[in-house]
Enzyme design. Structure first.
Site: not given
Ligand code: NAP
Length: 285
Positions: A107, A71
């Site tokens: 999004d 992205k």
């Molecule tokens: P990302 O950039 O990888 O960020 C992941 C986030 O989760 C970070 O804040 C990370 O914290 C935290 N995290 C992961 N594992 C953790 C753990 N064990 N303990 C505490 N914090 C944890 O991911 P993203 O792209 O932002 O996506 C985030 C979520 O949004 C995903 O679940 C995805 O499925 C969802 N999403 C949904 C849609 C939709 O259309 N509904 C679209 C896009 C994404 P740290 O910064 O400390 O690592």
């Protein structure tokens, strides 16, 4: 549908793409709106990203969705980027124009439209954003003009601080504040809209939740988990248990797709059509 000489192609590029629900959305929309269009996933390896964009333009692919992990990385290969996508720093939709693709972010408008459809208002609301990844950042940018105060809580504090700083810069006011996860008890009194934007609780780790203390959930009147698999996350269950309303991320997925489809085809998708696709997505989970 019948694929023939006039069929237009749209698709998704990412890695992995095997479990995507986007073909359900777009192929249903093509049928409902009478378009001779087919939507297919394309698995693209990182080193081939520039070639994939160039090749798609040369093949006359009308539009593409972009998913993890491209992205942000795809932006240098685009002819133009829409102002909102530029502000968010991420693109999930490409539209073919003369000379290449223009990038958009659907999004965040998708989440906004999902909230509207669920009857959730963000105007003047105090918001807790859990997480500071790509999506959390985009949510903070989207809410910065409308929300009251925004509290960004994340495991890695520096990432939350970077988001708060950036959002305050855009908003021209101190709207966002970063807090360590463990400091949630220091949130000002009151009830909050909470957006769960981490991957914690996603299938198969469905018994995980970022904050387990049930007292936290007494502060939440509405909880939005951006995860949609499982359909009801532990976060949502805890919000409901303490009397709040809770929603998952399936409608955000639906509406980001609908807005992309509207961009590609210059039309509006009706609420009734959206509802029918939503039901199909639920069945597909
Ligand atoms: P990302 O950039 O990888 O960020 C992941 C986030 O989760 C970070 O804040 C990370 O914290 C935290 N995290 C992961 N594992 C953790 C753990 N064990 N303990 C505490 N914090 C944890 O991911 P993203 O792209 O932002 O996506 C985030 C979520 O949004 C995903 O679940 C995805 O499925 C969802 N999403 C949904 C849609 C939709 O259309 N509904 C679209 C896009 C994404 P740290 O910064 O400390 O690592």
């Amino acid at each position: 549908m019948t694929v023939n000489g006039q069929t237009k192609t749209c698709g998704l590029i990412g890695n992995p793409v095997e479990h995507t629900l986007s073909p359900v959305i777009h192929n249903m929309l093509a049928k409902m709106t009478g378009k001779n269009l087919i939507y297919v996933p394309f698995l693209v390896e990182g080193e081939n990203l520039a070639d994939a964009v160039k090749g798609a333009a040369a093949l006359g692919i009308r539009g593409l969705n972009v998913t993890v992990p491209y992205k942000e990385r795809i932006i240098p290969f685009l002819k133009d980027v829409d102002a909102l996508a530029q502000k968010i720093g991420a693109v999930n939709t490409l539209v073919q124009e003369a000379g290449g693709f223009k990038g958009y972010n659907t999004d965040m408008p998708g989440l906004y439209r999902a909230m509207l459809s669920d009857g959730v208002s963000v105007d003047g609301e105090d918001v807790i954003i859990l997480g500071a990844g790509g999506v959390a950042r985009a949510v903070a940018v989207m809410l910065s003009e409308k929300a009251g105060r925004i509290f960004v809580l994340n495991r890695t504090g520096e990432k939350a601080m970077a988001i708060a700083e950036e959002v305050n810069g855009y908003a021209g006011r101190q709207v966002a504040k970063a807090m360590p996860l463990s400091a949630w008890k220091e949130l000002p009194d009151g009830k909050y809209l909470a957006v769960q934007a981490t991957s914690v609780g996603m299938h198969p780790c469905i018994d995980d939740v970022l904050i387990a203390d049930t007292d936290f959930y007494q502060r939440i009147h509405t909880g939005y988990d951006l995860i949609y698999n499982p359909f009801e996350t532990l976060f949502m269950k805890l919000v409901k248990k303490e009397g709040g309303q809770a929603f998952n991320g399936l409608k955000m997925l639906l509406y980001q797709g609908i807005i992309a489809y509207e961009l590609w085809n210059g039309l509006s998708v009706s609420g009734e059509q959206a509802d029918r696709i939503y039901e199909r997505l639920r069945e597909s989970l």
